[in-house]
Enzyme design. Structure first.
Site, mmCIF file in Angstrom:
data_model
loop_
_atom_site.group_PDB
_atom_site.id
_atom_site.type_symbol
_atom_site.label_atom_id
_atom_site.label_comp_id
_atom_site.label_asym_id
_atom_site.label_seq_id
_atom_site.Cartn_x
_atom_site.Cartn_y
_atom_site.Cartn_z
ATOM 1 N N ARG A 37 4.634 11.392 -4.353
ATOM 2 C CA ARG A 37 4.691 10.255 -3.422
ATOM 3 C C ARG A 37 5.911 9.404 -3.689
ATOM 4 O O ARG A 37 6.179 9.047 -4.824
ATOM 5 C CB ARG A 37 3.420 9.405 -3.568
ATOM 6 C CG ARG A 37 2.166 10.204 -3.258
ATOM 7 C CD ARG A 37 0.909 9.352 -3.277
ATOM 8 N NE ARG A 37 -0.248 10.200 -2.985
ATOM 9 C CZ ARG A 37 -1.492 9.780 -2.923
ATOM 10 N NH1 ARG A 37 -1.765 8.496 -3.119
ATOM 11 N NH2 ARG A 37 -2.471 10.614 -2.654
ATOM 12 N N ARG A 58 1.582 3.373 -11.391
ATOM 13 C CA ARG A 58 2.014 3.840 -10.073
ATOM 14 C C ARG A 58 3.190 4.764 -10.284
ATOM 15 O O ARG A 58 4.251 4.334 -10.692
ATOM 16 C CB ARG A 58 2.419 2.652 -9.199
ATOM 17 C CG ARG A 58 2.776 3.005 -7.765
ATOM 18 C CD ARG A 58 3.099 1.764 -6.949
ATOM 19 N NE ARG A 58 1.952 0.890 -6.808
ATOM 20 C CZ ARG A 58 0.991 1.055 -5.895
ATOM 21 N NH1 ARG A 58 1.074 2.027 -5.019
ATOM 22 N NH2 ARG A 58 -0.045 0.254 -5.850
ATOM 23 N N GLU A 61 -7.796 1.764 -8.809
ATOM 24 C CA GLU A 61 -8.336 2.747 -7.881
ATOM 25 C C GLU A 61 -8.054 4.167 -8.384
ATOM 26 O O GLU A 61 -6.909 4.520 -8.640
ATOM 27 C CB GLU A 61 -7.681 2.542 -6.512
ATOM 28 C CG GLU A 61 -8.123 3.541 -5.469
ATOM 29 C CD GLU A 61 -7.245 3.471 -4.214
ATOM 30 O OE1 GLU A 61 -6.719 2.381 -3.914
ATOM 31 O OE2 GLU A 61 -7.087 4.518 -3.562
ATOM 32 N N SER A 104 -10.368 7.622 -3.428
ATOM 33 C CA SER A 104 -10.679 7.113 -2.098
ATOM 34 C C SER A 104 -11.485 8.205 -1.421
ATOM 35 O O SER A 104 -10.963 9.286 -1.188
ATOM 36 C CB SER A 104 -9.394 6.889 -1.297
ATOM 37 O OG SER A 104 -9.029 5.543 -1.328
ATOM 38 N N ARG A 112 -4.583 7.054 -13.683
ATOM 39 C CA ARG A 112 -5.383 5.854 -13.947
ATOM 40 C C ARG A 112 -6.647 6.197 -14.724
ATOM 41 O O ARG A 112 -7.199 5.346 -15.417
ATOM 42 C CB ARG A 112 -5.697 5.140 -12.643
ATOM 43 C CG ARG A 112 -4.407 4.598 -12.006
ATOM 44 C CD ARG A 112 -4.626 4.070 -10.625
ATOM 45 N NE ARG A 112 -3.353 3.685 -10.016
ATOM 46 C CZ ARG A 112 -3.215 3.407 -8.737
ATOM 47 N NH1 ARG A 112 -4.267 3.479 -7.927
ATOM 48 N NH2 ARG A 112 -2.045 3.069 -8.254
#
Length: 421
Positions: free
Chosen positions: A260, A275, A347, A350, A388
């Site tokens: 990403r 991140r 997070e 999802s 994470r």
RNA sequence: GGAGAGGUGUCUGAGUGGUUUAAAGAGCACGCUUGGAAAGCGUGUGUGCGUUGACGCGUACCGGGGGUUCGAAUCCCCCCCUCUCCGCCA
């Protein structure tokens, strides 16, 4: 994408939904294109029907020895009109499709209406915050001291945000991947997929990454390929342009690296693994009928939670409100891990129900009880993302001396190692 | 990367410019027949879009995209995929 017929018949509901999403979408412009398109299709098809009739009669005339030249000239003119009409139609068609591709999914009826992430309700939580009798260190300090990763060298060879794991750190990545895949395949009934790590533009459009989020993707223009941002893309698009003849639901799990660009996030969460541009993830993907997708969504979320329970990590589940919902999703739960040194929730998954939105874009169908082709419902969620997860394991399980206790379920995958020292 | 052979419906497989409305067979569904089954016989059997209250009608689709033609599965151009051989290579 949404069904144009649905938009036509529910224009006001669609507009309301777009407002609730804070999405800037011109529904009326799309409807206008739709009605122009239908008028043109009707006109063009009437002309084609006539041409087909006359062409057939020309064949007969030749057979009977008559001269067809006069009629041919007449049909030639008709053909010119059809060509220009078809060309115009192609343009309107592609404008309409482009318009539709930029309209996000309808939030489900149960999705809470809200402005942004501050309106996301907490659905449940598991475990509790760990207390320390010393000040817990952030994972980047712990990891550097233990020598399990080397972000400087990762940055040297690829740039910041490309983490490099080393020794037991690299093994921990591998162990977690294996542990999660084993859990999902052996206990949750998923079939493992090892997909391509690059996809073409069609696949990226099918799941909704393109065209709107092109800037978030890496791409290899020479070959027209995109390194995948999530296994959702290859695994969902596996069945693109198919009428699935297997029994539903289909459950797939896949490990892949994810790439990403994180455009627009520069300067945010820059330290450590918070991140990154490349990370490992085990993904869960389901294909269901409309009747079962809601129940399967709950189960998929529970399957992801099970990973964290087995690892003994404190987490909470929140439901995304309309203002925070992802582009393609109709309903979504985020699972967040507690990271004590960060003093915040991270997070790690999802879990989304896309209903028939992706299926319509990617043209993934099944046969309903009447044998008629219908769009499947697609769902997916991380089960779970590693960076994470590693942060949470490190920061929650650290000891005063900087060592880290490994969760018991990982011991066999770490060759019996119980602690990072 | 080079050379060659292919890609037609659920499947097998015919079709190289005009009643092809894609032959034929198999499969599948329904019906007839039967004590029941098999065989046999008959009928039906794709997807999208447009139109319609509906039945239906129209249109497009033979790997994908363009072109030639009054008319293309069929001729031409570009691309993709599969197989075989050669080259290179982990």
């Amino acid at each position: 994408m949404l069904d144009i017929r649905f938009i036509r018949e529910n224009a006001e509901a669609v507009k309301t939904a777009m407002r609730n999403r804070n999405a800037d979408v011109d529904v009326d412009a799309v409807l206008e294109l739709d009605s122009r398109r239908r008028a043109m299709v009707t006109e063009a098809e009437e002309l084609k029907a006539e041409r087909n009739r006359i062409s057939k009669s020309i064949g007969l005339m030749i057979k009977e020895g008559k001269d067809p030249e006069e009629i041919k000239a007449q049909v030639r003119e008709m053909g010119d009109r059809i060509s220009s009409l078809d060309e115009e139609l192609r343009q309107v068609d592609s404008k309409l499709r482009d318009g539709l591709l930029f309209i996000p999914n309808m939030p489900s009826a149960t999705t809470p209406v809200g402005k942004d992430e501050t309106a996301n309700p907490v659905v449940r939580s598991w475990g509790e915050k760990k207390t320390f009798d010393f000040t817990p260190k952030p994972h980047w300090d712990l990891g550097a001291d233990l020598g399990i990763f080397d972000f400087e060298r990762g940055a040297k060879i690829a740039g910041s945000g490309f983490p490099l794991f080393k020794g037991r750190g690299a093994k921990l990545e591998r162990a977690l991947i294996q542990f999660m895949l084993d859990l999902h395949t052996e206990e949750h009934g998923y079939t493992e997929i090892a997909p391509p790590f690059m996809c073409n533009a069609t696949a990226m459009t099918g799941t909704g990454q393109l065209p709107k989020f092109a800037e978030d993707m890496y791409n290899v223009p020479l070959d027209g390929l995109y390194p995948i941002p999530t296994a959702e893309v290859p695994v969902t698009n596996m069945y693109g342009n198919e009428i699935i003849d297997q029994e539903l639901p289909i459950l797939h799990t896949a490990y892949t690296p994810c790439f990403r660009r994180e455009a627009g996030s520069a300067g945010k969460d820059t330290r450590g693994l918070l991140r990154v541009h490349q990370f490992d993830k085990v993904e869960l993907v389901k294909f269901t009928t409309p009747e079962t997708s809601e129940a399967e969504h709950e189960k998929l979320t529970a399957d992801a939670e099970r990973v964290l329970q087995k690892l003994g990590l404190h987490y909470r589940v929140i439901e995304l409100c309309t203002g925070d919902l992802g582009f393609s999703a109709s309903k979504c739960y985020d699972i967040e891990l507690w990271a004590p040194a960060q003093d915040k929730w991270l997070e790690v998954s999802s879990c989304s129900n896309f209903k028939d939105y992706q299926a319509r874009r990617a043209n993934i169908r099944y046969r309903d009880e009447n044998g008629k082709p219908a769009f499947v419902h697609t769902l997916n969620g991380s089960g779970v993302a590693l960076p994470r997860l590693v942060i949470a394991i490190m920061e929650n399980n650290q000891n005063a001396d900087g060592s880290i206790d490994l969760p018991e379920v990982l011991w066999p995958y770490m060759g019996g190692l119980k602690k990072l020292v």
